[in-house]
Design a protein around this motif. Structure first.
Motif, PDB file in Angstrom:
ATOM      1  N   ALA A  48     -15.011  65.152 -20.798  1.00  0.00           N
ATOM      2  CA  ALA A  48     -14.705  65.401 -22.210  1.00  0.00           C
ATOM      3  C   ALA A  48     -15.413  66.661 -22.695  1.00  0.00           C
ATOM      4  O   ALA A  48     -14.855  67.431 -23.494  1.00  0.00           O
ATOM      5  CB  ALA A  48     -15.111  64.196 -23.054  1.00  0.00           C
ATOM      6  N   ALA A  49     -16.634  66.877 -22.210  1.00  0.00           N
ATOM      7  CA  ALA A  49     -17.372  68.085 -22.622  1.00  0.00           C
ATOM      8  C   ALA A  49     -16.622  69.338 -22.158  1.00  0.00           C
ATOM      9  O   ALA A  49     -16.529  70.337 -22.889  1.00  0.00           O
ATOM     10  CB  ALA A  49     -18.779  68.049 -22.037  1.00  0.00           C
ATOM     11  N   ILE A  50     -16.064  69.282 -20.955  1.00  0.00           N
ATOM     12  CA  ILE A  50     -15.315  70.433 -20.414  1.00  0.00           C
ATOM     13  C   ILE A  50     -14.038  70.645 -21.214  1.00  0.00           C
ATOM     14  O   ILE A  50     -13.698  71.762 -21.598  1.00  0.00           O
ATOM     15  CB  ILE A  50     -15.000  70.197 -18.919  1.00  0.00           C
ATOM     16  CG1 ILE A  50     -16.304  70.083 -18.124  1.00  0.00           C
ATOM     17  CG2 ILE A  50     -14.115  71.319 -18.366  1.00  0.00           C
ATOM     18  CD1 ILE A  50     -16.126  69.603 -16.692  1.00  0.00           C
ATOM     19  N   VAL A  51     -13.330  69.543 -21.491  1.00  0.00           N
ATOM     20  CA  VAL A  51     -12.054  69.650 -22.226  1.00  0.00           C
ATOM     21  C   VAL A  51     -12.300  70.125 -23.660  1.00  0.00           C
ATOM     22  O   VAL A  51     -11.554  70.956 -24.185  1.00  0.00           O
ATOM     23  CB  VAL A  51     -11.312  68.289 -22.214  1.00  0.00           C
ATOM     24  CG1 VAL A  51     -10.086  68.326 -23.112  1.00  0.00           C
ATOM     25  CG2 VAL A  51     -10.908  67.926 -20.789  1.00  0.00           C
ATOM     26  N   ALA A  52     -13.373  69.613 -24.293  1.00  0.00           N
ATOM     27  CA  ALA A  52     -13.673  70.035 -25.676  1.00  0.00           C
ATOM     28  C   ALA A  52     -13.966  71.535 -25.720  1.00  0.00           C
ATOM     29  O   ALA A  52     -13.639  72.212 -26.691  1.00  0.00           O
ATOM     30  CB  ALA A  52     -14.851  69.229 -26.206  1.00  0.00           C
ATOM     31  N   ARG A  53     -14.547  72.051 -24.647  1.00  0.00           N
ATOM     32  CA  ARG A  53     -14.911  73.481 -24.603  1.00  0.00           C
ATOM     33  C   ARG A  53     -13.725  74.358 -24.204  1.00  0.00           C
ATOM     34  O   ARG A  53     -13.441  75.374 -24.828  1.00  0.00           O
ATOM     35  CB  ARG A  53     -16.056  73.659 -23.596  1.00  0.00           C
ATOM     36  CG  ARG A  53     -16.695  75.048 -23.605  1.00  0.00           C
ATOM     37  CD  ARG A  53     -17.640  75.200 -22.440  1.00  0.00           C
ATOM     38  NE  ARG A  53     -16.926  75.091 -21.173  1.00  0.00           N
ATOM     39  CZ  ARG A  53     -17.434  74.547 -20.062  1.00  0.00           C
ATOM     40  NH1 ARG A  53     -18.629  74.034 -20.069  1.00  0.00           N
ATOM     41  NH2 ARG A  53     -16.715  74.491 -18.958  1.00  0.00           N
ATOM     42  N   ASP A  54     -12.980  73.912 -23.166  1.00  0.00           N
ATOM     43  CA  ASP A  54     -11.953  74.791 -22.569  1.00  0.00           C
ATOM     44  C   ASP A  54     -10.517  74.416 -22.932  1.00  0.00           C
ATOM     45  O   ASP A  54      -9.593  75.115 -22.553  1.00  0.00           O
ATOM     46  CB  ASP A  54     -12.058  74.753 -21.027  1.00  0.00           C
ATOM     47  CG  ASP A  54     -13.420  75.202 -20.548  1.00  0.00           C
ATOM     48  OD1 ASP A  54     -14.135  75.860 -21.339  1.00  0.00           O
ATOM     49  OD2 ASP A  54     -13.779  74.878 -19.399  1.00  0.00           O
TER      50      ASP A  54
END
Ligand code: SF4
Length: 309
Positions: free
Chosen positions: A89-95
């Motif tokens: 989720a951290a990756i998706v929220a960023r990218d």
């Protein structure tokens, strides 16, 4: 293709009404696919609804403490899924959300099956899924013991380019409710005309290894309405989860015996009364326990002794 048409028509009439089938939100579909890994549909539904109410979008999940995520997952098992989901989720929220099966596979916790499921259901990519249900249906249709690669090639050849989401879900649904492992309902199968197996013979499911029986002794100690719990560490499976301290008192009777199955182990927990504080333990009220990532076994034990409702 007639097989595809029959399957899709059957799915339109017979599919189960499940909460993740009422959304086109990639995040919600992703959460459902992760929860459904190795877990029955009926068990997933309440967790899915609670999880989305608590983390309604990917930003809410990415910014939440891992403990909150594990607490919402508590009872669903295979907690590595929740850790991967949180990290992804951290990756998706960023990218941003990856839009193809290939890109989805780069996220933690997403393998070939899950990537194809999300890409087809959320983005309409014609990527065939191969799970246990699809494997069984395709092998029975062909009346052969196909390799996973052959199964994938057949499913990919059959998939509807116009409705890949429905096609994938239809094939899985057929395996789940008609072409079941032990007693396929061939007379009501929409694909019986294309099936080389029908009810004549079907590959018998592989025998599982005999379960291992194991006894576990745990201590239930309370102080001023609080219960003593220990945080688990060093085990990939349950790292970070809270549980009752292990041990056994000799000066009291067993308060409860609780059965709990994990993988191929049949565990029998004996809950003993206790007074001493275990090294590293902490004390929690009922309300606090409700917000902790608690192991399923600990939850069962606390219910069995009446600490949790
Ligand atoms: S006819 Fe029977 S064995 Fe063949 S796919 Fe349908 S349910 Fe499965």
């Amino acid at each position: 293709m007639e097989l595809r048409k029959r399957l899709l028509a059957w799915y339109g009439r017979k599919k189960r009404d499940l909460p993740w089938r009422r959304t086109s939100d990639p995040y919600a579909i992703w959460v459902s696919e992760i929860m459904l890994q190795q877990t029955r549909v009926a068990a997933v539904v309440p967790y899915y609804e609670r999880f989305l109410a608590r983390f309604p979008d990917v930003c809410a999940l990415a910014t939440a403490p891992l403990d909150d995520v594990l607490a919402q997952w508590s009872g669903l098992g295979y907690y590595r899924r929740a850790r991967h989901l949180h990290a992804a989720a951290a990756i998706v929220a960023r990218d941003g959300f990856p839009g193809t099966a290939k890109e989805l596979r780069a996220l933690p916790g997403i393998g070939a099956y899950t990537a194809a499921a999300i890409a087809s259901i959320a983005f309409g990519e014609a990527a065939a899924v191969v799970d246990g249900n699809v494997e069984r249906v395709v092998c029975r249709l062909a009346a052969g013991d196909l390799t996973k690669r052959e199964i994938g090639e057949r499913a990919q050849a059959w998939i509807s380019p116009r409705s890949p989401a429905n096609f994938n879900q239809a094939l899985m649904e057929l395996g789940a409710i008609v072409c079941t492992p032990r007693s396929p309902s061939c007379p009501r199968c929409p694909l019986r005309e294309f099936c080389a197996t029908r009810s004549d013979r079907w590959p018998t499911p592989r025998k599982r290894a005999a379960p291992i029986d194991k006894r576990v002794e745990v201590v239930f100690a309370t102080r001023g309405g609080r219960v003593q719990l220990l945080r688990r560490s060093g085990t990939a499976l349950l790292d970070g989860m809270w549980e009752l301290p292990s041990g056994k008192q000799t000066d009291g009777d067993v308060l409860a015996t609780v059965k709990h199955g994990v993988l191929n182990q049949r565990l029998s927990y004996r809950v003993w009364p206790g007074r001493r504080t275990a090294a590293g333990a902490r004390w929690f009220t009922v309300r606090e326990v409700g917000e902790l990532p608690l192991t399923t076994a600990a939850r069962k034990c606390l219910k069995a002794v009446g600490f949790l409702p």
